[in-house]
Design a protein around this motif. Sequence first.
Motif, PDB file in Angstrom:
ATOM      1  N   THR A 247       0.853  -1.178   0.000  1.00 39.03           N
ATOM      2  CA  THR A 247       0.000   0.000   0.000  1.00 39.03           C
ATOM      3  C   THR A 247       0.893   1.233   0.000  1.00 39.03           C
ATOM      4  O   THR A 247       1.721   1.408   0.907  1.00 39.03           O
ATOM      5  CB  THR A 247      -0.920   0.038   1.237  1.00 39.03           C
ATOM      6  N   SER A 250       0.105   7.473   2.172  1.00 39.24           N
ATOM      7  CA  SER A 250      -0.450   8.760   1.757  1.00 39.24           C
ATOM      8  C   SER A 250       0.578   9.866   1.947  1.00 39.24           C
ATOM      9  O   SER A 250       1.440   9.796   2.820  1.00 39.24           O
ATOM     10  CB  SER A 250      -1.713   9.074   2.566  1.00 39.24           C
ATOM     11  N   GLY A 251       0.482  10.888   1.116  1.00 36.06           N
ATOM     12  CA  GLY A 251       1.373  12.038   1.229  1.00 36.06           C
ATOM     13  C   GLY A 251       2.696  11.890   0.519  1.00 36.06           C
ATOM     14  O   GLY A 251       3.514  12.816   0.533  1.00 36.06           O
TER      15      GLY A 251
END
Length: 258
Positions: A247, A250-251
């Motif tokens: 995965t 995020s960011g």
Amino acid sequence: MIIKPKIISLILILSIGLISCKSAKTITDNGTLNSNLSAKQIIKNSDKNTSKFNTLSARLKIESNDGKNSQSTSVSLRIEKDKTIWMSKLGIVKALITPNRVAFYNKLDNTYFDGDFTYLSSLLGTELDFNKIQALLLGEPIYKPNTKDYEASVFEKSYMLQPKNQNNLFEIFLLFNPKHFKMDSQQIAQSKDNRHLEINYLAYQEVENEILPEAINIIALEHEDQLKIDLEFKGVELNQKLRFPFTIPSGYKKIELK
């Protein structure tokens, strides 16, 4: 062809091979050549010896050199045949390759790549997809030969198949091992563009009745630029239940490869 560090990282991620393990047996007998063997017989023996495992896990050592910089690293490797190739270096760098996706992320600089095979195909000068990469890594021909278009000969210690009518813009040479009919070498040349891709299989091992590469050397040339990659594989296990966690955090900043 300008080889930059992140480009090298992508090539290394895609240059996954196989193998050795505790019960592995190095193959030292290369077999005996039969100069009368036809292209049909060579192709039949090659098809008979394609890899049949379901999953594979191993430790992979990768060394690369572009003439200016050299890199060496070891990673964990997992493969689900025909579906997934996964790599991880202590969870810091992870890579995932599927038939429709090429992706990786790096926690050291908070970057990621998520795309397809277009860039790698352009860089190495030949169209690649998941099946071609998997074949390359398993010691099987990238371009599947057929009896209609290919002819057989003997070259040094190998059987060689090449198209009966080589294209001046795109030449293919497939060298098969006479013992197990896996690849000794496969070479793709584009003379017009001064490009040459050469994959040499330096050693094979028998692992749980499978014949798999033990050491692979890859050379990519374009004009005066050269990239060398050496692969060494240890601690392999076949047909275990594996997970492929991946995965992108995020960011993270997306890497744009041009």
